[in-house]
Write a protein that holds these residues in place. Structure first.
Motif, PDB file in Angstrom:
ATOM      1  N   SER A 224       0.832  -1.213   0.000  1.00 24.59           N
ATOM      2  CA  SER A 224       0.000   0.000   0.000  1.00 24.59           C
ATOM      3  C   SER A 224       0.859   1.253   0.000  1.00 24.59           C
ATOM      4  N   LEU A 225       1.939   1.218   0.765  1.00 24.76           N
ATOM      5  CA  LEU A 225       2.849   2.356   0.826  1.00 24.76           C
ATOM      6  C   LEU A 225       3.424   2.661  -0.541  1.00 24.76           C
ATOM      7  N   LEU A 226       3.925   1.640  -1.210  1.00 26.76           N
ATOM      8  CA  LEU A 226       4.610   1.859  -2.484  1.00 26.76           C
ATOM      9  C   LEU A 226       3.639   2.150  -3.614  1.00 26.76           C
ATOM     10  N   LYS A 227       2.451   1.564  -3.557  1.00 21.22           N
ATOM     11  CA  LYS A 227       1.436   1.884  -4.564  1.00 21.22           C
ATOM     12  C   LYS A 227       1.065   3.353  -4.494  1.00 21.22           C
ATOM     13  N   ALA A 228       1.027   3.895  -3.274  1.00 22.97           N
ATOM     14  CA  ALA A 228       0.662   5.303  -3.093  1.00 22.97           C
ATOM     15  C   ALA A 228       1.682   6.248  -3.703  1.00 22.97           C
ATOM     16  N   PHE A 229       2.917   5.776  -3.886  1.00 20.92           N
ATOM     17  CA  PHE A 229       3.966   6.614  -4.470  1.00 20.92           C
ATOM     18  C   PHE A 229       3.685   6.926  -5.934  1.00 20.92           C
ATOM     19  N   GLY A 230       2.955   6.041  -6.603  1.00 23.13           N
ATOM     20  CA  GLY A 230       2.492   6.330  -7.961  1.00 23.13           C
ATOM     21  C   GLY A 230       3.382   5.851  -9.083  1.00 23.13           C
ATOM     22  N   HIS A 231       4.490   5.186  -8.765  1.00 19.83           N
ATOM     23  CA  HIS A 231       5.418   4.731  -9.799  1.00 19.83           C
ATOM     24  C   HIS A 231       5.385   3.204  -9.858  1.00 19.83           C
ATOM     25  N   PRO A 232       4.882   2.635 -10.930  1.00 21.71           N
ATOM     26  CA  PRO A 232       4.724   1.174 -10.997  1.00 21.71           C
ATOM     27  C   PRO A 232       6.018   0.401 -10.781  1.00 21.71           C
ATOM     28  N   ASP A 233       7.136   0.884 -11.314  1.00 20.93           N
ATOM     29  CA  ASP A 233       8.389   0.146 -11.148  1.00 20.93           C
ATOM     30  C   ASP A 233       8.866   0.154  -9.706  1.00 20.93           C
ATOM     31  N   VAL A 234       8.496   1.178  -8.947  1.00 27.89           N
ATOM     32  CA  VAL A 234       8.821   1.196  -7.517  1.00 27.89           C
ATOM     33  C   VAL A 234       8.019   0.120  -6.798  1.00 27.89           C
ATOM     34  N   ALA A 235       6.732   0.018  -7.118  1.00 32.05           N
ATOM     35  CA  ALA A 235       5.897  -1.013  -6.496  1.00 32.05           C
ATOM     36  C   ALA A 235       6.396  -2.409  -6.851  1.00 32.05           C
ATOM     37  N   THR A 236       6.798  -2.605  -8.106  1.00 32.03           N
ATOM     38  CA  THR A 236       7.314  -3.909  -8.524  1.00 32.03           C
ATOM     39  C   THR A 236       8.608  -4.245  -7.785  1.00 32.03           C
ATOM     40  N   THR A 237       9.483  -3.270  -7.649  1.00 28.57           N
ATOM     41  CA  THR A 237      10.725  -3.493  -6.903  1.00 28.57           C
ATOM     42  C   THR A 237      10.424  -3.857  -5.458  1.00 28.57           C
ATOM     43  N   GLY A 238       9.421  -3.199  -4.883  1.00 23.51           N
ATOM     44  CA  GLY A 238       9.017  -3.547  -3.519  1.00 23.51           C
ATOM     45  C   GLY A 238       8.534  -4.991  -3.423  1.00 23.51           C
ATOM     46  N   GLN A 239       7.806  -5.441  -4.430  1.00 19.18           N
ATOM     47  CA  GLN A 239       7.344  -6.831  -4.439  1.00 19.18           C
ATOM     48  C   GLN A 239       8.523  -7.804  -4.481  1.00 19.18           C
ATOM     49  N   GLU A 240       9.539  -7.460  -5.252  1.00 19.40           N
ATOM     50  CA  GLU A 240      10.708  -8.339  -5.350  1.00 19.40           C
ATOM     51  C   GLU A 240      11.513  -8.345  -4.049  1.00 19.40           C
ATOM     52  N   LEU A 241      11.647  -7.175  -3.422  1.00 22.14           N
ATOM     53  CA  LEU A 241      12.290  -7.131  -2.112  1.00 22.14           C
ATOM     54  C   LEU A 241      11.513  -7.962  -1.096  1.00 22.14           C
ATOM     55  N   ALA A 242      10.180  -7.858  -1.143  1.00 20.37           N
ATOM     56  CA  ALA A 242       9.345  -8.636  -0.221  1.00 20.37           C
ATOM     57  C   ALA A 242       9.499 -10.131  -0.476  1.00 20.37           C
ATOM     58  N   TRP A 243       9.673 -10.526  -1.739  1.00 19.39           N
ATOM     59  CA  TRP A 243       9.893 -11.938  -2.071  1.00 19.39           C
ATOM     60  C   TRP A 243      11.160 -12.447  -1.407  1.00 19.39           C
ATOM     61  N   TRP A 244      12.212 -11.671  -1.502  1.00 20.64           N
ATOM     62  CA  TRP A 244      13.465 -12.053  -0.859  1.00 20.64           C
ATOM     63  C   TRP A 244      13.327 -12.086   0.668  1.00 20.64           C
ATOM     64  N   LEU A 245      12.550 -11.169   1.209  1.00 20.57           N
ATOM     65  CA  LEU A 245      12.463 -11.003   2.663  1.00 20.57           C
ATOM     66  C   LEU A 245      11.372 -11.860   3.302  1.00 20.57           C
ATOM     67  N   GLU A 246      10.691 -12.672   2.516  1.00 22.20           N
ATOM     68  CA  GLU A 246       9.630 -13.504   3.092  1.00 22.20           C
ATOM     69  C   GLU A 246      10.190 -14.365   4.236  1.00 22.20           C
ATOM     70  N   GLY A 247       9.556 -14.268   5.397  1.00 21.66           N
ATOM     71  CA  GLY A 247       9.985 -15.033   6.566  1.00 21.66           C
ATOM     72  C   GLY A 247      10.964 -14.305   7.461  1.00 21.66           C
ATOM     73  N   THR A 248      11.366 -13.080   7.102  1.00 23.98           N
ATOM     74  CA  THR A 248      12.316 -12.349   7.932  1.00 23.98           C
ATOM     75  C   THR A 248      11.713 -12.006   9.294  1.00 23.98           C
ATOM     76  N   THR A 249      12.535 -12.021  10.309  1.00 24.48           N
ATOM     77  CA  THR A 249      12.101 -11.700  11.674  1.00 24.48           C
ATOM     78  C   THR A 249      12.780 -10.407  12.113  1.00 24.48           C
TER      79      THR A 249
END
Length: 485
Positions: A224-249
């Motif tokens: 939601s944070l990155l979508k609000a920024f308005g730049h699709p490539d930023v949101a996509t990059t956030g998704q990829e970072l989240a993929w790497w960070l899945e399960g982080t504590t």
């Protein structure tokens, strides 16, 4: 990209053979008609177009090549030299340049061997294509000057023999068609763009590993944070970072808000993704096009004299690549700086040294990284607007695309080394980490680095480790489940 440096089979399709043959026959027919001038075939070159050329086709070939064999400086990297021949062959295969089929075949045969022409780095303004560097390439294929075979530099005539090739024989139209295009610019820009795209994936992965090892909260990649920024490539990059960070504590010891070199990475890398994507699209247009003058259109009985050799598109694309790559390099250097600082690196010792003072760990590595970033910043001045009139004001505005593209290529190589250095630093941080990595994909990446790079218990040379880490990181991201446009 690695295929460019070693023998590669290139075949002309039946359609390409027909197009080249048809185009050549049209040119020969035009030249038989009295009184119909064709630039470079019946005339002098550049501002000397107002004068007639030499009498024979062979002499006209020498007329264009000899005066352009003036390049200076270090040799272009072999991948760029070979890619330039590939790009030139592709352009000529459209059949619009009037080159002979034997010439296009000769370029393809060269690529099937370990031969690479020696091309000096300095000499092109990128306006009438890459006249000087391509002249050197053609001279190598004729047995003049020097060349490489399987990475070994030697006289060109010897290189042809070692590679099993015969010296290229040309007439005036063939010679001009070979040099009058943007192939060196396009080749260097294309290789730079591919390297930059891969390094952007590496930067995303390394940022995630850093955040995981620090115990940073992943709130900075909230959709939601990155979508609000308005730049699709930023949101996509956030998704990829989240993929790497899945399960982080997250660690309770980390601050609510991380420094920008973690917290603002979706915005920075997303913007770089947009810039690199546009550059790749622009270079792709160049690769599909025909950069030559004149062009021959049989269906219209047209010999079109124009400026398709003007390398402005790739010049802009290359300058943008240099800018984007340098900012990603700035990020890597700042992330290394975070890791050496005990106040920000999650309680690890300064310089990630096992015994600070007795051991210095990555202290020299950081200094080298700072040096690389400074070199990248100095090289980042745009080339595409450095126009200087030359050639008796025939070339009164020029794009300097070749310089822009070669600089972008060199910038991309420096970024790989910066990421290699960051990879070594993260591997050492993981070694000194009491809590361990918590995101499984980040753990796998650290394990891949650890398999090739030993922990720094006692100080040792790290120069080779940095290069090894860069190779490991390239391989790790090439199989990941996303693609960059």
């Amino acid at each position: 990209m690695d295929l460019i440096g070693r023998p590669t089979t290139i075949e002309l399709s039946e359609d390409a053979i027909a197009q080249v043959t048809r185009g050549r026959e049209f040119v020969e027919g035009v030249l038989r008609r009295n009184g119909r001038p064709v630039y470079g075939a019946t005339t002098g070159f550049g501002p000397l177009v107002v004068f007639g050329g030499r009498d024979s086709a062979t002499e006209q070939c020498d007329n264009v090549l000899q005066h352009l064999t003036v390049g200076q400086g270090a040799d272009l990297p072999i991948p760029i030299a070979r890619a330039s021949i590939l790009v030139r062959a592709r352009s000529l295969a459209h059949g619009l340049s009037g080159a002979s089929l034997s010439t296009v075949d000769a370029l393809c045969r060269m690529l099937s061997t370990g031969f690479a022409p020696v091309i000096p780095i300095w000499g092109s303004v990128g306006a009438s294509g890459d006249l000087v560097p391509l002249a050197h390439a053609v001279q190598s294929l004729r047995g003049v000057g020097h060349a490489y075979v399987d990475g070994e530099r030697m006289p060109a005539r010897d290189a042809l023999g070692v590679a099993g090739l015969t010296p290229l024989e040309l007439d005036g139209r063939d010679a001009l068609a070979l040099v009058n295009g943007t192939s060196v610019t396009t080749a260097a820009a294309g290789l730079a763009a591919l390297s930059a795209r891969r390094s952007l994936q590496v930067a995303t992965a390394l940022t995630a590993v850093l955040a995981d090892l620090l115990g940073a909260t992943p709130a900075f990649v909230a959709p939601s944070l990155l979508k609000a920024f308005g730049h699709p490539d930023v949101a996509t990059t956030g998704q990829e970072l989240a993929w790497w960070l899945e399960g982080t504590t997250p660690s309770p010891d980390r601050p609510l808000q991380e420094p920008y070199s973690v917290r603002c990475t979706p915005q920075l890398l997303g913007a770089a993704r947009s810039a690199i994507g546009w550059s790749i699209e622009t270079v792709s247009h160049d690769l599909r096009g025909v950069s030559d003058n004149p062009l021959f259109f049989e269906d219209e009985d047209l010999v079109a004299h124009g400026g398709n050799f003007f390398g402005q598109p790739s010049a802009f694309a290359s300058d943008l690549l240099s800018s984007a790559v340098t900012q990603v390099g700035n990020l890597a250097e700042r992330q290394i700086d975070m890791l050496v600082d005990p106040g920000r690196n999650g309680g690890r010792p300064p310089m990630l040294a096992s015994e600070p003072g007795r051991q210095h760990s990555i202290q020299g590595l950081q200094v080298m990284s700072t040096s690389l970033v400074a070199a990248m910043r100095r090289a980042c001045t745009p080339a595409a607007m450095q126009s200087l009139p030359t050639n008796l004001h025939n070339q009164d505005v020029v794009p300097f695309g070749t310089q822009a593209a070669v600089t972008a290529y060199e910038q991309a190589q420096k970024l790989r080394l910066l990421h290699g250095a960051l990879g070594v630093a993260l591997r050492q941080a993981a070694h000194l980490d009491n809590r361990g990595s918590t995101a499984s994909r980040c753990t796998d990446l650290v394990a891949a680095l650890s398999e090739r790079i030993d922990p720094i218990i006692h100080d040792r040379p790290l120069d080779e480790d940095i290069r090894i880490a860069a190779d490991v990181l390239d391989r790790q991201v090439e199989t990941k489940p996303w693609s960059y446009r």
